[in-house]
Design a protein around this motif. Structure first.
Motif, PDB file in Angstrom:
ATOM      1  N   SER A   1     110.518  35.223   8.307  1.00  0.00           N
ATOM      2  CA  SER A   1     109.421  36.652   8.375  1.00  0.00           C
ATOM      3  C   SER A   1     110.108  37.849   8.111  1.00  0.00           C
ATOM      4  CB  SER A   1     109.076  36.714   9.969  1.00  0.00           C
ATOM      5  OG  SER A   1     108.239  35.526  10.300  1.00  0.00           O
TER       6      SER A   1
ATOM      7  N   ILE B   1     105.837  35.706  16.208  1.00  0.00           N
ATOM      8  CA  ILE B   1     105.515  36.252  14.855  1.00  0.00           C
ATOM      9  C   ILE B   1     105.682  34.869  14.209  1.00  0.00           C
ATOM     10  CG2 ILE B   1     106.166  37.610  12.830  1.00  0.00           C
ATOM     11  CD1 ILE B   1     104.835  39.094  15.312  1.00  0.00           C
TER      12      ILE B   1
ATOM     13  N   SER C   1     105.737  35.400   7.955  1.00  0.00           N
ATOM     14  CA  SER C   1     104.917  36.553   8.297  1.00  0.00           C
ATOM     15  C   SER C   1     105.465  37.681   7.567  1.00  0.00           C
ATOM     16  CB  SER C   1     104.498  36.945   9.678  1.00  0.00           C
ATOM     17  OG  SER C   1     103.713  35.623  10.019  1.00  0.00           O
TER      18      SER C   1
ATOM     19  N   TYR D   1     100.900  36.594  16.012  1.00  0.00           N
ATOM     20  CA  TYR D   1     100.613  37.124  14.680  1.00  0.00           C
ATOM     21  C   TYR D   1     101.130  36.357  13.672  1.00  0.00           C
ATOM     22  CZ  TYR D   1      99.375  41.535  17.299  1.00  0.00           C
ATOM     23  OH  TYR D   1      98.932  42.607  18.014  1.00  0.00           O
ATOM     24  N   ALA D   2     100.331  36.012  12.467  1.00  0.00           N
ATOM     25  CA  ALA D   2     100.925  35.519  11.545  1.00  0.00           C
ATOM     26  C   ALA D   2     100.073  35.765  10.203  1.00  0.00           C
ATOM     27  CB  ALA D   2     100.642  33.830  11.572  1.00  0.00           C
ATOM     28  N   GLY D   3     100.686  35.634   8.957  1.00  0.00           N
ATOM     29  CA  GLY D   3     100.322  35.676   7.743  1.00  0.00           C
ATOM     30  C   GLY D   3     100.884  36.999   6.969  1.00  0.00           C
TER      31      GLY D   3
ATOM     32  N   ALA E   1     100.743  40.213   8.432  1.00  0.00           N
ATOM     33  CA  ALA E   1     100.616  39.616   9.656  1.00  0.00           C
ATOM     34  C   ALA E   1      99.339  40.121  10.492  1.00  0.00           C
ATOM     35  CB  ALA E   1     101.713  39.873  10.734  1.00  0.00           C
TER      36      ALA E   1
END
Length: 81
Positions: free
Chosen positions: A39, A53, A57, A69-71, A74
């Motif tokens: 991350s 997290i 991310s 949270y992710a992406g 994020a």
């Protein structure tokens, strides 16, 4: 594992030099937070205690405590108990 905490950036300069003056802002990681592998957390971000997290991310905004949270970037996936 392989987490990047990026506390420095730069202002946007004119067309002759886009990378202008450096800027420095702290990153705050709350107690019990878990940051997944690979991350990236950018300058000025606060990750609340107990937050998770997801791996890979990109965190460019504050994260509330006890949330997942992710992406890239994020985003809030769900609130945790």
């Amino acid at each position: 594992m392989d987490v990047a905490l990026i506390c420095v950036s730069h202002e946007i300069g004119d067309s002759h030099r886009r990378a202008a003056a450096d800027t420095y802002r702290d990153i705050v990681i709350g107690e019990g937070a878990w940051i997944g592998a690979r991350s990236t957390v950018l300058q000025g971000v606060r990750i609340g205690g107990g937050a998770i997290i997801g791996a890979g991310s990109l965190v460019n905004r504050d994260c509330e405590p006890n949330c997942l949270y992710a992406g890239v970037p994020a985003r809030l996936i769900k609130k945790l108990d």
